[in-house]
Design a protein around this motif. Structure first.
Motif, PDB file in Angstrom:
ATOM      1  N   PHE A   9      21.538 -21.687 -28.112  1.00  0.00           N
ATOM      2  CA  PHE A   9      20.945 -20.712 -29.028  1.00  0.00           C
ATOM      3  C   PHE A   9      21.679 -20.953 -30.338  1.00  0.00           C
ATOM      4  N   ALA A  10      20.916 -21.102 -31.417  1.00  0.00           N
ATOM      5  CA  ALA A  10      21.530 -21.510 -32.686  1.00  0.00           C
ATOM      6  C   ALA A  10      21.084 -20.585 -33.823  1.00  0.00           C
ATOM      7  N   PRO A  11      21.458 -19.321 -33.750  1.00  0.00           N
ATOM      8  CA  PRO A  11      20.973 -18.384 -34.770  1.00  0.00           C
ATOM      9  C   PRO A  11      21.616 -18.585 -36.141  1.00  0.00           C
ATOM     10  N   SER A  12      20.858 -18.270 -37.167  1.00  0.00           N
ATOM     11  CA  SER A  12      21.402 -18.189 -38.520  1.00  0.00           C
ATOM     12  C   SER A  12      21.775 -16.726 -38.725  1.00  0.00           C
ATOM     13  N   LEU A  41      26.343 -21.649 -27.565  1.00  0.00           N
ATOM     14  CA  LEU A  41      26.032 -20.827 -28.747  1.00  0.00           C
ATOM     15  C   LEU A  41      26.598 -21.524 -29.985  1.00  0.00           C
ATOM     16  N   ARG A  42      25.740 -21.704 -30.969  1.00  0.00           N
ATOM     17  CA  ARG A  42      26.178 -22.310 -32.236  1.00  0.00           C
ATOM     18  C   ARG A  42      25.717 -21.408 -33.373  1.00  0.00           C
ATOM     19  N   ILE A  43      26.596 -21.174 -34.316  1.00  0.00           N
ATOM     20  CA  ILE A  43      26.264 -20.296 -35.438  1.00  0.00           C
ATOM     21  C   ILE A  43      25.868 -21.160 -36.636  1.00  0.00           C
ATOM     22  N   GLU A  44      24.649 -21.000 -37.096  1.00  0.00           N
ATOM     23  CA  GLU A  44      24.146 -21.839 -38.194  1.00  0.00           C
ATOM     24  C   GLU A  44      24.331 -21.117 -39.531  1.00  0.00           C
ATOM     25  N   ASP A  45      25.572 -21.166 -39.989  1.00  0.00           N
ATOM     26  CA  ASP A  45      25.944 -20.422 -41.201  1.00  0.00           C
ATOM     27  C   ASP A  45      26.240 -21.364 -42.353  1.00  0.00           C
ATOM     28  N   LEU A  66      23.635  -7.997 -23.379  1.00  0.00           N
ATOM     29  CA  LEU A  66      22.522  -8.399 -22.514  1.00  0.00           C
ATOM     30  C   LEU A  66      22.989  -9.262 -21.346  1.00  0.00           C
ATOM     31  N   GLY A  67      24.244  -9.658 -21.359  1.00  0.00           N
ATOM     32  CA  GLY A  67      24.773 -10.500 -20.277  1.00  0.00           C
ATOM     33  C   GLY A  67      24.481 -11.977 -20.497  1.00  0.00           C
ATOM     34  N   LEU A  68      24.042 -12.329 -21.706  1.00  0.00           N
ATOM     35  CA  LEU A  68      23.708 -13.736 -21.979  1.00  0.00           C
ATOM     36  C   LEU A  68      24.972 -14.465 -22.441  1.00  0.00           C
ATOM     37  N   VAL A  69      25.867 -14.661 -21.503  1.00  0.00           N
ATOM     38  CA  VAL A  69      27.161 -15.236 -21.863  1.00  0.00           C
ATOM     39  C   VAL A  69      27.022 -16.745 -22.024  1.00  0.00           C
ATOM     40  N   TRP A  70      27.687 -17.266 -23.006  1.00  0.00           N
ATOM     41  CA  TRP A  70      27.645 -18.697 -23.284  1.00  0.00           C
ATOM     42  C   TRP A  70      28.924 -19.318 -22.772  1.00  0.00           C
ATOM     43  N   SER A  71      28.814 -20.549 -22.260  1.00  0.00           N
ATOM     44  CA  SER A  71      30.028 -21.160 -21.718  1.00  0.00           C
ATOM     45  C   SER A  71      30.639 -22.136 -22.714  1.00  0.00           C
ATOM     46  N   GLU A  72      29.980 -22.312 -23.847  1.00  0.00           N
ATOM     47  CA  GLU A  72      30.539 -23.142 -24.907  1.00  0.00           C
ATOM     48  C   GLU A  72      30.122 -22.487 -26.219  1.00  0.00           C
ATOM     49  N   GLY A  73      31.052 -22.376 -27.161  1.00  0.00           N
ATOM     50  CA  GLY A  73      30.679 -21.762 -28.433  1.00  0.00           C
ATOM     51  C   GLY A  73      31.801 -20.920 -28.995  1.00  0.00           C
ATOM     52  N   PRO A  74      31.512 -20.137 -30.035  1.00  0.00           N
ATOM     53  CA  PRO A  74      32.549 -19.309 -30.639  1.00  0.00           C
ATOM     54  C   PRO A  74      33.174 -18.383 -29.601  1.00  0.00           C
ATOM     55  N   ALA A  79      34.829 -28.518 -25.858  1.00  0.00           N
ATOM     56  CA  ALA A  79      35.356 -29.797 -26.333  1.00  0.00           C
ATOM     57  C   ALA A  79      34.608 -30.319 -27.557  1.00  0.00           C
ATOM     58  N   LEU A  80      33.426 -29.759 -27.856  1.00  0.00           N
ATOM     59  CA  LEU A  80      32.593 -30.366 -28.896  1.00  0.00           C
ATOM     60  C   LEU A  80      32.463 -29.496 -30.141  1.00  0.00           C
ATOM     61  N   GLY A  81      33.407 -28.579 -30.322  1.00  0.00           N
ATOM     62  CA  GLY A  81      33.364 -27.677 -31.473  1.00  0.00           C
ATOM     63  C   GLY A  81      33.845 -28.352 -32.736  1.00  0.00           C
ATOM     64  N   PRO A  82      34.040 -27.634 -33.825  1.00  0.00           N
ATOM     65  CA  PRO A  82      33.807 -26.192 -33.935  1.00  0.00           C
ATOM     66  C   PRO A  82      32.323 -25.833 -33.802  1.00  0.00           C
ATOM     67  N   TYR A  83      32.071 -24.560 -33.444  1.00  0.00           N
ATOM     68  CA  TYR A  83      30.705 -24.130 -33.174  1.00  0.00           C
ATOM     69  C   TYR A  83      30.111 -23.282 -34.295  1.00  0.00           C
ATOM     70  N   LEU A  84      30.853 -23.207 -35.396  1.00  0.00           N
ATOM     71  CA  LEU A  84      30.327 -22.564 -36.597  1.00  0.00           C
ATOM     72  C   LEU A  84      30.031 -23.681 -37.591  1.00  0.00           C
ATOM     73  N   GLN A  85      28.807 -23.762 -38.055  1.00  0.00           N
ATOM     74  CA  GLN A  85      28.475 -24.876 -38.947  1.00  0.00           C
ATOM     75  C   GLN A  85      29.286 -24.848 -40.233  1.00  0.00           C
ATOM     76  N   SER A  86      29.705 -23.653 -40.654  1.00  0.00           N
ATOM     77  CA  SER A  86      30.508 -23.584 -41.878  1.00  0.00           C
ATOM     78  C   SER A  86      31.820 -24.346 -41.729  1.00  0.00           C
ATOM     79  N   GLU A  87      32.213 -24.655 -40.487  1.00  0.00           N
ATOM     80  CA  GLU A  87      33.457 -25.402 -40.272  1.00  0.00           C
ATOM     81  C   GLU A  87      33.191 -26.881 -39.994  1.00  0.00           C
TER      82      GLU A  87
END
Ligand code: GLU
Length: 472
Positions: A9-12, A41-45, A66-74, A79-87
């Motif tokens: 999920f990659a919300p802005s 989860l990736r934040i498209e900021d 909602l219980g929609l837990v992500w196993s990779e992300g902020p 291993a493939l972060g950072p997960y905030l695009q601003s970084e």
């Protein structure tokens, strides 16, 4: 060996999550969970956004609720972060440089004004409004001169004419786009910020996403993203573009059209299970109509059962699932859910029995408070129609009802049996005035459950009030 399924999920973070975008998150979550895959989860900021930290936090709180837990992300890492695009700016710069070095991208000095005129001329002539490729032809010294003069430049990706981009969409089937319709497109704006679909595609590849499920408003970005990834030798994910959620008016449901945010739903007392069950069925068919937990929702979720037609939001359906969720919630859960005023009214020893009695008749916390006042409160509000039913029954009826309660206490079956026997009334004519005097309303939870909770004293006073014994 087939690759592990990884969705994302990659919300802005430009506002609060609303039902439309959280449904995309849910679908991605369910697909990954079903296959024991990874939900990222990736934040498209990337944009110069204002206040995005606030929305970044809020959307994570909504997903957790909602219980929609992500196993990779902020917050959880990976291993493939950072997960905030601003970084991730340095990563994008590397790929811009690579494209330029390979002659696949070039600076474009055309002004917004020039481009607008060209677009209008093309449209007027019945041609697709694609970029002419003018700046592609510039000689190296000409480019240097423009840079030296400080002319702002975007970076354009070069698309060869005469090619085709084909892919199999998980929802919409085979897709074919002619490269001649696409034209050279901007991947970096003149202020240096990367275009959304550039970072989005690169991150999907670098974060090893294998399946992209997103709204069909992104369908036309996909051929561009495929061309970029191919040019960079990066792996392509599979794509599935889902139909948008529309409102009753047929217009897309979005935060801009004022649809409610997840936060608002939570504050209104919707239960997470209700929202999940509703959204999982909004544009997706389940054979099972029971209220399901996330595991069961995942087990039966399939991209093949996603609809191509827009999904229409229906408040009544959402309420249906809320009703189901309240009916199936644990009493501890309900106790946390009711308003503080309702909690204060419920005596500890009657709490569970009260919640069991009313759960079928309440949708939201204030409804529970209303029943808590009826059952445990000292004053009773009588609705107009209830008042009428009391008047119609008359004082003698309540004389008898009063004797019946004195004899049978909280046993509603025995009490109503006695009133029936002595008044000759039955059905509505018997039960409505009793219910009206005891609860102030003509409908509600079973009287046999409410009466013992109300206690004999309180009930007796409510019946006496309408009898001759009360003196009027
Ligand atoms: N940040 C984009 C959006 O919120 C993501 C689109 C996508 O899922 O690829 O619309």
């Amino acid at each position: 060996m087939p690759r592990l399924l990884k969705t994302r999920f990659a919300p802005s973070p430009t506002g609060l999550l609303h039902l439309g975008n959280v449904r995309t998150a849910l679908f991605n979550y369910l697909l990954a969970r079903r296959e024991n895959g990874v939900f990222l989860l990736r934040i498209e900021d990337t944009d110069a956004m204002r206040g995005h930290e606030k929305y970044t936090e809020a959307l994570q709180a909504d997903l957790r609720w909602l219980g929609l837990v992500w196993s990779e992300g902020p917050a959880v890492g990976g291993a493939l972060g950072p997960y905030l695009q601003s970084e991730r700016s340095a990563i994008y710069q590397r790929y811009f440089a690579e494209l330029e070095a390979n002659g696949l991208a070039y600076p474009c000095f055309c002004s917004e004004h020039e481009l607008n005129i060209a677009r209008k001329t093309a449209l007027a002539a019945g041609r697709p409004p694609r970029y002419s490729g003018k700046c592609r032809q510039l000689a190296p010294e000409e480019r240097l001169a423009r840079f030296a003069a400080g002319t702002p430049a975007t970076l354009r990706f070069h698309v060869e004419d005469g090619g085709r981009v084909e892919f199999e969409d998980g929802v919409r089937g085979s897709q074919v786009f002619e490269t001649s319709e696409i034209g050279d497109f901007i991947i970096r704006r003149s202020d240096g910020t990367p275009a959304f679909f550039f970072c989005n595609a690169i991150d999907d590849a670098l974060m090893e996403v294998t399946l992209v499920v997103r709204g069909e408003d992104h369908l036309t970005n996909t051929p561009r993203q495929i061309l970029l990834l191919q040019a960079l030798g990066l792996p392509l994910p599979a794509y599935a573009h889902i139909a948008l959620v529309v409102g009753a008016d047929g217009a897309p449901l979005s935060k801009r059209t004022g649809s409610r945010s997840v936060q608002e739903l939570r504050e209104a007392g919707f239960l997470a299970r209700a929202v999940n069950n509703y959204l999982a069925r909004l544009g997706h068919t389940y054979e099972n109509n029971q209220l399901l937990g996330l595991d069961a929702l995942a087990a039966e979720f399939s991209a093949r059962r996603l609809h191509r037609a827009p999904a229409r939001f229906d408040e009544q359906h959402l309420h249906h699932w809320q009703h189901e969720a309240v009916r199936h919630a644990s009493t501890d859960e309900l106790c946390d859910w009711v308003t503080p005023a309702a909690r204060a009214l419920m005596p500890e020893r009657s709490r569970d029995a009260f919640l069991e009695a009313v759960r079928g008749n309440v949708l939201f916390p204030p409804d529970t408070e209303r029943w808590a006042k009826v059952v445990f409160g000292d004053t009773l509000e009588i609705a107009h129609d209830a008042h009428q039913a009391i008047e119609d029954a008359g004082k003698e009826f309540f004389d008898i009802a009063r004797r019946a309660i004195e004899k049978h206490g909280g046993d509603f079956k025995a009490l109503s049996g006695m009133v029936q026997h002595l008044t000759g009334r039955s059905g509505k004519a018997l039960f409505q005035p009793l219910r009206a005097a005891l609860t102030g309303a003509l409908d509600g939870p079973e009287m046999a459950r409410l009466l013992p909770l109300m206690g004999e004293e309180r009930a007796r006073a409510r019946l006496i009030r309408w009898s001759n014994g009360a003196g009027g």
